[in-house]
Design a protein around this motif. Structure first.
Motif, PDB file in Angstrom:
ATOM      1  N   GLY A  94      50.459  -3.286   7.413  1.00 44.24           N
ATOM      2  CA  GLY A  94      49.455  -4.092   8.096  1.00 44.24           C
ATOM      3  C   GLY A  94      50.074  -4.791   9.287  1.00 44.24           C
ATOM      4  N   TYR A  95      49.261  -5.015  10.317  1.00 42.73           N
ATOM      5  CA  TYR A  95      49.763  -5.754  11.465  1.00 42.73           C
ATOM      6  C   TYR A  95      48.652  -6.525  12.145  1.00 42.73           C
ATOM      7  CZ  TYR A  95      48.159  -1.861  14.470  1.00 42.73           C
ATOM      8  OH  TYR A  95      47.425  -0.902  15.106  1.00 42.73           O
ATOM      9  N   ARG A  96      49.063  -7.408  13.021  1.00 42.85           N
ATOM     10  CA  ARG A  96      48.143  -8.197  13.834  1.00 42.85           C
ATOM     11  C   ARG A  96      48.655  -8.173  15.258  1.00 42.85           C
ATOM     12  NH1 ARG A  96      44.980 -13.666  13.544  1.00 42.85           N
ATOM     13  NH2 ARG A  96      44.660 -13.821  15.774  1.00 42.85           N
ATOM     14  N   LEU A  97      47.817  -7.694  16.162  1.00 45.08           N
ATOM     15  CA  LEU A  97      48.143  -7.608  17.577  1.00 45.08           C
ATOM     16  C   LEU A  97      47.165  -8.483  18.347  1.00 45.08           C
ATOM     17  CD1 LEU A  97      49.519  -6.347  20.094  1.00 45.08           C
ATOM     18  CD2 LEU A  97      47.908  -4.436  19.869  1.00 45.08           C
ATOM     19  N   ALA A  98      47.674  -9.400  19.150  1.00 44.61           N
ATOM     20  CA  ALA A  98      46.851 -10.276  19.974  1.00 44.61           C
ATOM     21  C   ALA A  98      46.876  -9.781  21.411  1.00 44.61           C
ATOM     22  CB  ALA A  98      47.378 -11.709  19.902  1.00 44.61           C
ATOM     23  N   VAL A  99      45.685  -9.657  21.998  1.00 45.27           N
ATOM     24  CA  VAL A  99      45.575  -9.204  23.378  1.00 45.27           C
ATOM     25  C   VAL A  99      44.528 -10.049  24.103  1.00 45.27           C
ATOM     26  CG1 VAL A  99      46.225  -6.827  22.811  1.00 45.27           C
ATOM     27  CG2 VAL A  99      43.807  -7.464  22.837  1.00 45.27           C
ATOM     28  N   SER A 100      44.535  -9.953  25.417  1.00 47.16           N
ATOM     29  CA  SER A 100      43.467 -10.581  26.185  1.00 47.16           C
ATOM     30  C   SER A 100      42.464  -9.492  26.563  1.00 47.16           C
ATOM     31  CB  SER A 100      44.020 -11.279  27.424  1.00 47.16           C
ATOM     32  OG  SER A 100      44.640 -10.350  28.271  1.00 47.16           O
ATOM     33  N   ILE A 101      41.252  -9.909  26.861  1.00 47.84           N
ATOM     34  CA  ILE A 101      40.217  -8.957  27.258  1.00 47.84           C
ATOM     35  C   ILE A 101      40.724  -8.199  28.483  1.00 47.84           C
ATOM     36  CG2 ILE A 101      37.838  -8.727  28.090  1.00 47.84           C
ATOM     37  CD1 ILE A 101      38.034  -9.634  25.166  1.00 47.84           C
ATOM     38  N   GLY A 102      40.583  -6.892  28.438  1.00 44.97           N
ATOM     39  CA  GLY A 102      41.051  -6.060  29.538  1.00 44.97           C
ATOM     40  C   GLY A 102      42.459  -5.529  29.344  1.00 44.97           C
ATOM     41  N   ALA A 107      41.303 -10.218  20.227  1.00 43.78           N
ATOM     42  CA  ALA A 107      41.272 -10.418  21.675  1.00 43.78           C
ATOM     43  C   ALA A 107      40.553 -11.711  22.011  1.00 43.78           C
ATOM     44  CB  ALA A 107      40.558  -9.242  22.344  1.00 43.78           C
ATOM     45  N   SER A 108      41.022 -12.348  23.059  1.00 46.69           N
ATOM     46  CA  SER A 108      40.376 -13.521  23.605  1.00 46.69           C
ATOM     47  C   SER A 108      40.333 -13.352  25.119  1.00 46.69           C
ATOM     48  CB  SER A 108      41.150 -14.791  23.238  1.00 46.69           C
ATOM     49  OG  SER A 108      40.489 -15.932  23.727  1.00 46.69           O
ATOM     50  N   TYR A 109      39.524 -14.142  25.791  1.00 44.32           N
ATOM     51  CA  TYR A 109      39.454 -14.019  27.248  1.00 44.32           C
ATOM     52  C   TYR A 109      40.778 -14.418  27.899  1.00 44.32           C
ATOM     53  CZ  TYR A 109      38.910 -19.088  27.731  1.00 44.32           C
ATOM     54  OH  TYR A 109      39.112 -20.428  27.693  1.00 44.32           O
ATOM     55  N   ALA A 110      41.561 -15.235  27.207  1.00 41.34           N
ATOM     56  CA  ALA A 110      42.864 -15.654  27.728  1.00 41.34           C
ATOM     57  C   ALA A 110      43.952 -15.307  26.718  1.00 41.34           C
ATOM     58  CB  ALA A 110      42.872 -17.157  28.003  1.00 41.34           C
ATOM     59  N   MET A 111      45.028 -14.744  27.205  1.00 42.20           N
ATOM     60  CA  MET A 111      46.138 -14.370  26.323  1.00 42.20           C
ATOM     61  C   MET A 111      46.709 -15.585  25.594  1.00 42.20           C
ATOM     62  SD  MET A 111      47.608 -11.772  25.183  1.00 42.20           S
ATOM     63  CE  MET A 111      48.950 -11.537  24.048  1.00 42.20           C
ATOM     64  N   THR A 112      46.681 -16.741  26.228  1.00 44.99           N
ATOM     65  CA  THR A 112      47.215 -17.940  25.570  1.00 44.99           C
ATOM     66  C   THR A 112      46.427 -18.267  24.305  1.00 44.99           C
ATOM     67  OG1 THR A 112      45.866 -19.348  27.019  1.00 44.99           O
ATOM     68  CG2 THR A 112      48.169 -18.978  27.657  1.00 44.99           C
ATOM     69  N   LEU A 113      45.102 -18.071  24.326  1.00 43.20           N
ATOM     70  CA  LEU A 113      44.284 -18.335  23.136  1.00 43.20           C
ATOM     71  C   LEU A 113      44.502 -17.272  22.064  1.00 43.20           C
ATOM     72  CD1 LEU A 113      40.956 -19.514  24.792  1.00 43.20           C
ATOM     73  CD2 LEU A 113      42.750 -20.917  23.763  1.00 43.20           C
ATOM     74  N   ALA A 114      44.595 -16.014  22.469  1.00 38.17           N
ATOM     75  CA  ALA A 114      44.847 -14.936  21.505  1.00 38.17           C
ATOM     76  C   ALA A 114      46.198 -15.140  20.821  1.00 38.17           C
ATOM     77  CB  ALA A 114      44.802 -13.588  22.217  1.00 38.17           C
ATOM     78  N   THR A 115      47.202 -15.528  21.605  1.00 35.51           N
ATOM     79  CA  THR A 115      48.532 -15.786  21.045  1.00 35.51           C
ATOM     80  C   THR A 115      48.516 -17.011  20.145  1.00 35.51           C
ATOM     81  OG1 THR A 115      49.563 -14.780  22.985  1.00 35.51           O
ATOM     82  CG2 THR A 115      50.952 -16.196  21.631  1.00 35.51           C
ATOM     83  N   ARG A 116      47.809 -18.059  20.547  1.00 31.13           N
ATOM     84  CA  ARG A 116      47.697 -19.270  19.724  1.00 31.13           C
ATOM     85  C   ARG A 116      47.160 -18.937  18.338  1.00 31.13           C
ATOM     86  NH1 ARG A 116      42.564 -22.750  20.817  1.00 31.13           N
ATOM     87  NH2 ARG A 116      41.783 -20.901  19.730  1.00 31.13           N
TER      88      ARG A 116
END
Length: 185
Positions: free
Chosen positions: A163-171, A114-123
């Motif tokens: 195994g997997y990797r899921l990217a999310v934004s905080i919240g 997770a990152s505060y912004a979805m764009t960073l988590a996706t990056r």
């Protein structure tokens, strides 16, 4: 079970054709592979050029971060907080390179990052996927796992061992998702 059968069939086809990745490494490559498997710092040094255009300027704090992440991987502790100023390669080390390194020996591990912004988590998720799909990584560890064709997006990808990797934004809602590792960046 279908994933296992698919992987087994793919490995058998590769074995018969002589194209099984990792089987034709030079002695130098084999030595580098073993060193990178044993040490996150060594892996970071070797993987850096796959993702970054400039050379890595190694600093002593990178040894500390890599050592602590290795301890986390070994289960020596359950939680780790890394506080570093922007531009210190924290996201690249923790959110990109470390999960790719862990999948070498534990491809079944599941991550929610997770990152505060979805764009960073996706990056960062995209960069991990880019590294895993790189010719260098596939040559060294292509026999360990493969990314699933049906779950291979920027924000969520899975391998054929579960195994997997899921990217999310905080919240973001992650109800129903399970992970072995949670990374908040």
């Amino acid at each position: 079970m279908a994933g296992f059968a698919d992987r087994l069939g793919r490995l058998e086809t590769q074995r018969k054709s002589g194209s099984l990745r990792g089987s034709s490494l030079t002695p130098e490559e084999f030595s580098a592979k073993k060193a990178a498997e044993a040490s996150l710092a060594e892996f970071v040094n070797r993987a850096w050029g796959v993702l970054e255009p400039g050379p890595l300027q190694w600093a002593p704090y990178l040894d500390v971060v890599c050592s602590e992440l290795e301890g986390l991987s070994r289960g020596e502790f359950r939680n780790l907080m890394i506080l570093m100023p922007p531009g210190s390669a924290k996201s690249l080390l923790v959110s990109v390179l470390w999960p790719a390194w862990e999948w070498i020996s534990h491809p079944e591990r599941r991550y929610i990052t997770a990152s505060y912004a979805m764009t960073l988590a996706t990056r960062d998720a995209r960069r991990t996927r880019e590294l895993i799909q790189s010719p260098w990584y596939r040559r060294m560890w292509g026999d360990k796992f493969a990314l699933s064709d049906d779950q291979n997006m920027k924000s969520r990808f899975q391998n054929d061992t579960g195994g997997y990797r899921l990217a999310v934004s905080i919240g973001s809602a992650t109800t129903g998702e399970r992970a072995d590792t949670l990374i908040y960046d």
